[in-house]
Design a protein around this motif. Structure first.
Motif: not given
Length: 389
Positions: A243-248, A255-259, A280-283, A301-305
């Motif tokens: 599941v994609h979360t955080g930025y990208a 604000t609606r991507s916070d896991p 991704h998750c960051h931030p 994971d923190v992916g591209l962070g």
């Protein structure tokens, strides 16, 4: 892997070997197969996906600086080569040679490749098989859910037949995949009702959807239905759900991507036994780390962070390791478009983790065996176990 300056600190030989061991990149996208001019290249190295403001350049970012420092030697240049020199050398080598050098320099043993918004059909990006061939690694497919639904909608099933047709289509695609992935965060947000929608509700929403079949899937009822249909398929096939979360995505509402918004869904998912992997998750990586700590089927994971942060990667990884169980963490590069993001994803992960482990070793909190074991788990062991590689 290019060993030049790979680790920024001294660590025991067993820890160094673990940090430099081949990685499993459990989530990446393909890289561009064509020759890139400066304008196109710069849009690929920014999360915005747009040109830099007049008089500026996207090379003046942590990622841009890291490209000049760490990718230039891979292409046969001195470190810190100017952008124009770097791009001229890239063009001289040609896309196949440049991509191959950068992918191989990542030191990846397996790429798990998401086909992207169009399922990998546009031909601009390397396929999973091509990524593996150029990178000297194994490669498998991660199936993105939303393009499958959008293709089905264009075929014009009846609203009543929509649920069954979607389940069959997902099951067919899953037969060739190592994971399923949702980008509901980018289409609507993660603040979805966590409950499985009823059949009547789905049919009514499908009727509205099929009246406008060419549009992206944004309906919250059908996104929920797609998620739960994917859960059924994943449980049957023994696959994890990413599941994609955080930025990208620059178009998504952060604000609606916070896991943390997924908490209800993740709790409802637990009885199925399907592993959920927060990408991704960051931030919001601390929220994700908390969820991984309290829910036995959740991974992070923190992916591209790390690549985007470059020298700041240690801070991100250190915060992740403050809360998450070590057996719940994985490496992914979040690579997309430019092969530089594959190499830097791996390099910044290794360098950041080296700093984190060195600090714990220096404080006497961890033994050498502890640090080596954790490095192996994050780099490849956890992904091998969850994806059954």
């Amino acid at each position: 892997m290019d060993q030049d300056g790979a680790l920024p600190v001294q660590v025991p030989s067993a820890v160094r070997a673990a940090l430099l061991a081949p990685l499993v990149d459990h989530h990446c996208r393909g890289v561009r197969r064509d020759e890139l001019d400066r304008a196109r290249f710069e849009t690929l190295i920014t999360a915005a996906g747009t040109p830099a403001p007049p008089g500026t350049t996207h090379f003046d970012t942590p990622l841009g600086t890291a490209i000049r420092r760490w990718c230039a030697p891979v292409l046969g240049l001195d470190p810190h080569a100017p952008p124009a020199v770097y791009l001229a050398r890239r063009a001289e080598l040609g896309p196949a040679e440049a991509n191959g050098r950068l992918l191989r320099a990542a030191g990846v043993v397996a790429f798990l490749v998401d086909g992207g918004p169009d399922g990998g059909r546009d031909g601009e990006l390397l396929t999973a098989a091509e990524m593996g061939r150029l990178g000297g690694a194994a490669a498998d497919e991660v199936v993105r859910l939303e393009p499958i639904e959008e293709d089905l909608a264009k075929e014009g099933p009846t609203a009543v037949g929509y649920p069954r047709a979607l389940a069959e289509r997902l099951a067919d695609r899953a037969s060739r995949a190592v994971a399923l992935k949702s980008v509901a965060a980018c289409r609507h947000g993660l603040d979805l009702d966590p409950a499985r929608p009823g059949r009547g509700t789905v049919i009514a929403a499908a009727g509205r959807r099929l009246a406008r079949p060419g549009e992206p899937l944004t309906d919250p009822v059908l996104l929920r239905h797609l998620l739960w249909t994917a859960v059924d398929v994943a449980r049957e096939r023994g696959l994890p759900l990413q599941v994609h979360t955080g930025y990208a995505d620059p178009h998504a509402d952060l604000t609606r991507s916070d896991p943390a918004l997924l908490t209800g869904f993740l709790r409802a998912l637990r009885p199925t036994g399907v592993p959920a992997i927060l990408l991704h998750c960051h931030p919001f990586h601390r929220q994700a780390a908390y969820l991984a700590g309290v829910l036995p089927h959740v991974y992070v994971d923190v992916g591209l962070g790390p690549a985007r942060a470059a020298t700041g990667s240690a801070a991100i990884l250190g915060e992740l390791l403050e809360l998450a169980p070590y057996h719940k963490l994985m490496f992914s590069s979040g690579c997309h478009g430019a092969a530089e993001t594959s190499h830097l994803g791996a390099l910044c992960f290794r360098r950041g983790l080296a700093r984190v482990l060195a600090a714990r070793l220096g404080e006497g909190e961890w033994s050498t065996a502890d640090a080596a074991r954790v490095a192996h788990m994050l780099g490849s062991g956890n992904a091998r176990r969850v994806y059954r590689l």
